[in-house]
Enzyme design. Structure first.
Site, PDB file in Angstrom:
ATOM      1  CD  GLU A  65      -2.388  -1.602   2.581  1.00 33.19           C
ATOM      2  OE1 GLU A  65      -2.152  -0.884   3.577  1.00 33.19           O
ATOM      3  OE2 GLU A  65      -2.964  -2.700   2.673  1.00 33.19           O
TER       4      GLU A  65
ATOM      5  CD  GLU B 294      -3.553  -4.791   5.266  1.00 36.11           C
ATOM      6  OE1 GLU B 294      -4.752  -5.157   5.282  1.00 36.11           O
ATOM      7  OE2 GLU B 294      -3.224  -3.590   5.268  1.00 36.11           O
TER       8      GLU B 294
ATOM      9  CD  GLN C 184       0.140   2.143   4.673  1.00 33.03           C
ATOM     10  OE1 GLN C 184      -1.022   2.224   5.056  1.00 33.03           O
ATOM     11  NE2 GLN C 184       0.539   2.613   3.506  1.00 33.03           N
TER      12      GLN C 184
ATOM     13  CE1 TYR D  21      -4.505  -1.414  10.923  1.00 31.60           C
ATOM     14  CE2 TYR D  21      -2.744  -0.174   9.883  1.00 31.60           C
ATOM     15  CZ  TYR D  21      -3.849  -0.215  10.716  1.00 31.60           C
ATOM     16  OH  TYR D  21      -4.295   0.902  11.330  1.00 31.60           O
TER      17      TYR D  21
ATOM     18  CG  HIS E 287      -0.838   4.392  13.122  1.00 33.41           C
ATOM     19  ND1 HIS E 287      -1.881   5.199  13.537  1.00 33.41           N
ATOM     20  CD2 HIS E 287      -1.165   3.951  11.888  1.00 33.41           C
ATOM     21  CE1 HIS E 287      -2.797   5.249  12.588  1.00 33.41           C
ATOM     22  NE2 HIS E 287      -2.389   4.510  11.583  1.00 33.41           N
TER      23      HIS E 287
END
Ligand SMILES: Cc1ncc(C[n+]2csc(CCOP(=O)(O)OP(=O)(O)O)c2C)c(N)n1
Length: 762
Positions: free
Chosen positions: A450, A481, A503, A507, A552
């Site tokens: 991505e 994914e 990413q 994920y 994140h």
């Protein structure tokens, strides 16, 4: 007609072994008796020329129909044999293909070199393909029976599972996880075209079609939807993805009914749709040929919907009567594809009922005799035998492969300034340069994910690669994914070297089955005949400044570390990052290794170590001439300092924190050394033990969680290997990571490390 009495008895059966045996026998008898009665009642038609269509309007000739009947019969008798073997404790797998024998016609419509990823009801497909390859009928039967018997002589999995697979038949074995092979199948289709486009060698011919079959219930699975959607999306964007999806719709997923017409209604609207009565061999053959031709000629995906039945239940011990009416079971029997093909032959005057029944009996004896022979063949007896093909490791060959650098001209094309002349680089820059080097030397390396192409990655790690290596090799994928990893697995099994990016670590988890169930099992279930070399780069861990929140800043890798055979790399410094990426790529190429490369986001652009402006976290890029001496073998740690009082064992962000804490402690005469594990699977146990024994005290600084985190394994390794000194650990909390400054409350900190070290040294 089905014998109702028997099924009444069945409903009384419990699930004890003896009862199960009765069930197995009764169900088998019902199907066999029905065949005998139905074929015996057929009325022969006038004799037709066997070279003509077996029925007006079909392209299936009488001769071909006879050949396919033979494999359909073989497939049916494999199911009978599986049940007999089970009764005798000689067989271990009874999920069969009865009712799905129409897939013989799908195989017949394909070529033997069209890569196939098959549903577990593909006995007739497999036998057809085996015959197409010029093998004796007995060889195909034996392959399957050896699988049922879990014999180590079985040609693909060697007794590790009962799968359909064979390297000479382009049949890539599949795991039992339904639908998880669809994303890979799309990858195989994609790779056929991509290899052709790039002029690269491929195990599949340039005009091959990838075929992938699955059941109607499986079509609802997220992985199936990923496969179908990815193919459709690719097509929508003008890509060529020659993959034929075959949904064998028997209306059931074990006991759960698929609503009638669901498959037709829920199919992907952008995939060309073909449908046939999968119990009618001639119709299936005609429609399958059209579907294959569509895929082959247009290099476009298609969906072939075959309406089948399921005979003999889901598996041997399945008490179907518990969830289906007798009428439903009888209706399936009335559509028995073996009877239907027999009728085609009899009505075309190409066979007499008695002849077919005699043939059934003779072939039955033959298959059961083969089954008895197969049951006496050797089985796997030791863990070493079982595990031999799991993840081959040839460190010397890998080290040799690491030094393979691109020719000077290729490097000059790849870099405006050679990276070794750039001065000191960050982690992100070092990975970027190592990727470019890999792409310059190996045209089969593909980088995708991505935002990796135009944008160059969220953190700029793939910046410039698209411009330098082109859109065929550096491309953005749709946001899925599973699709990214599936494409990688298909590309890998097709001879390319995929380097997909995930990413964020969080994920990876929603696509983990592609690594856990698919990638890591490929060599195990094919004894290395098929492999999927893979280096998955993952932006990982926490401590990001300015971009917070759990997803994140995920710090859990437990789900990766227990997958047998997977290499988990966790570089912290720029020079290690480049060297370890080279090692992973070389291991993938040489040994077909599946590597997960965890990149510490928070260190991507870090420059300093001890003080602002010291540039202590930068490192120069080694020129190719130094790749041999800077090589980092899998499972080798790196040691810092020579303190004799305490060993701090760490990795990733923990390395920088530990080095900073160690300097302060050492200044106070507490001699510390720091060990960066670098590889989290397999752990560098020898280096760990050496470093531990040098001080006699170990503190583990682990940024993953307390439960299931890396420190648990480090402690276990120390204890298992006889370390008797004090051990302590500091970890992150068993929490998700909150937004903003609160993140610090749950994450391992430098002061945690320092405090724990002082305590251990007190
Ligand atoms: C991901 C996953 N979930 C559950 C199972 C257990 N399971 C095995 S077969 C099956 C039903 C599949 O039905 P369908 O796709 O219609 O194929 P059929 O067996 O009818 O040919 C289930 C639920 C599995 N193998 N994989």
């Amino acid at each position: 007609m089905i014998d109702n009495r028997l099924y009444t008895d069945l409903s009384l059966c419990g699930t004890e072994r003896a009862s199960c045996d009765i069930i197995v026998r009764v169900v088998r008898d019902a199907v066999e008796t029905h065949f005998a009665e139905a074929v015996g009642a057929l009325t022969p038609g006038p004799a037709r020329d066997p070279d003509l269509p077996v029925r007006p309007g079909t392209s299936l000739t009488g001769t071909r129909c006879r050949e396919l009947f033979a494999v359909q019969l073989g497939s049916r008798l494999l199911d009978v044999a599986a049940r007999v073997m089970r009764e005798r404790d000689e067989g271990f797998y009874t999920i069969g293909s009865s009712g799905h024998e129409g897939n013989a016609a799908v195989a017949a419509a394909l070529r033997v070199d069209d890569p196939a990823l098959l549903h577990y009801r593909s006995g007739a497909f497999y036998l057809t393909r085996s015959a197409q390859a010029g093998r004796l009928a007995e060889e195909g039967l034996r392959d399957v029976l050896l699988g049922i018997a879990a014999s180590s002589e079985e040609p693909i999995a060697g007794g590790r599972h009962k799968v359909f697979g064979h390297p000479d038949l382009a049949v890539i074995p599949q795991t039992s996880t339904i639908a998880s092979h669809l994303p890979r199948a799309v990858g195989v289709g994609f790779a056929i075209e991509r290899a052709r486009m790039l002029g690269l060698p491929s195990p599949w011919p340039g005009d091959a079609v990838a075929v992938c079959s699955f059941g109607d219930a499986s079509m609802n699975h997220a992985s199936a939807l990923t496969g179908l959607n990815t193919a459709a999306y690719g097509r929508f964007r003008g890509l060529q993805i020659p993959v034929l999806f075959v949904c064998e719709d028997n209306g059931l997923g074990i006991s759960v009914k698929t609503p009638p017409e669901w498959v037709t209604q829920a199919r992907h609207p952008l995939l060309e749709y073909f449908q046939a009565d999968g119990c009618d061999l001639a119709e299936t053959y005609d429609v399958a040929r059209r579907a294959v031709e569509h895929v082959r000629a247009n290099r476009a995906p298609a969906f072939l919907h075959l309406r089948t039945v399921r005979l003999m239940g889901h598996a041997g011990s399945d008490v179907e009567i518990g969830y289906r009416t007798r009428k439903e079971i009888a209706a399936d029997l009335e559509r028995d594809p073996l009877v239907r093909t027999a009728r085609l032959l009899v009505e075309a005057g190409l066979a007499e009922p008695d002849e077919l029944l005699a043939r059934y009996e003779a072939e039955r004896d033959h298959v059961l005799k083969l089954a008895s022979e197969c049951a006496r063949r050797p089985r796997l007896t030791t863990a070493a035998e079982v595990m031999a093909p799991l993840a081959p490791r040839r460190p010397e060959a890998v080290a040799g492969e690491v030094v393979r650098s691109a020719p000077a001209e290729a490097r000059e094309r790849a870099f405006t300034t050679l990276p070794e002349q750039e001065g000191r680089l960050t982690v992100a820059q070092a990975i970027n340069r190592a990727l470019a080097d890999a792409m310059a030397v190996d045209p089969g390396v593909l980088v995708f994910g991505e935002d990796v192409a135009r944008k160059g990655g969220v953190y700029g790690v793939t910046r410039g690669l698209l411009r330098r290596f082109g859109a065929e090799r550096v491309f953005d994928m749709l946001l899925d994914e599973q699709a990214i990893l599936g494409l990688a697995l298909g590309a890998g099994v097709s001879g390319l070297l995929p380097v997909p990016e995930i990413q964020y670590l969080a994920y990876l988890h929603n696509a983990l089955d592609q690594i856990r169930g698919e990638a890591s099992t490929m060599q195990f279930f094919s004894q290395g005949a098929y492999r999927n070399p893979l280096v998955v780069r993952v932006a990982s861990y926490a401590y990001q400044k300015g971009f917070g929140g759990h997803f994140h800043n995920d710090n859990s890798i437990a789900a990766l570390r227990d997958i047998p055979g997977v290499i988990v790399a966790s570089p912290a410094r720029p020079d290690d990052a480049a060297a370890m990426l080279r090692t992973c790529l070389a291991a993938a190429r040489t040994d077909g290794s599946v590597c997960v490369f965890l990149e510490p986001i928070a260190l991507y652009h870090t420059r300093d170590l001890f003080e602002e402006g010291d540039d202590g976290w930068l490192a120069p890029y080694a020129p190719p001439a130094r790749w041999a001496e800077t090589h980092v073998p899998v499972g080798r740690a790196r040691s810092y300092g020579d303190g004799r009082d305490l060993t701090i064992v760490t990795y990733g962000n923990g390395l920088r924190m530990s080095l900073r804490a160690a300097v302060r402690l050492t200044a106070e005469d507490m001699g510390c050394r720091v060990l960066d594990l670098r590889w989290l699977s397999p752990l560098p146990v020898d280096d760990l033990m050496r470093a531990a024994e040098l001080t006699g005290r170990v503190l583990i600084a682990d940024e993953t969680r307390q439960s299931g985190g890396v420190s648990e394994s480090v402690i276990a390794a120390l204890v298992d290997n006889g370390f008797r000194g004090p051990i302590a650990r500091v970890t992150s909390q068993d929490s998700f990571v909150p937004l903003g400054p609160a993140a610090g409350t749950v994450l391992l900190s430098e002061s945690d490390i320092e405090r724990a070290a002082r305590k251990l040294l007190a």
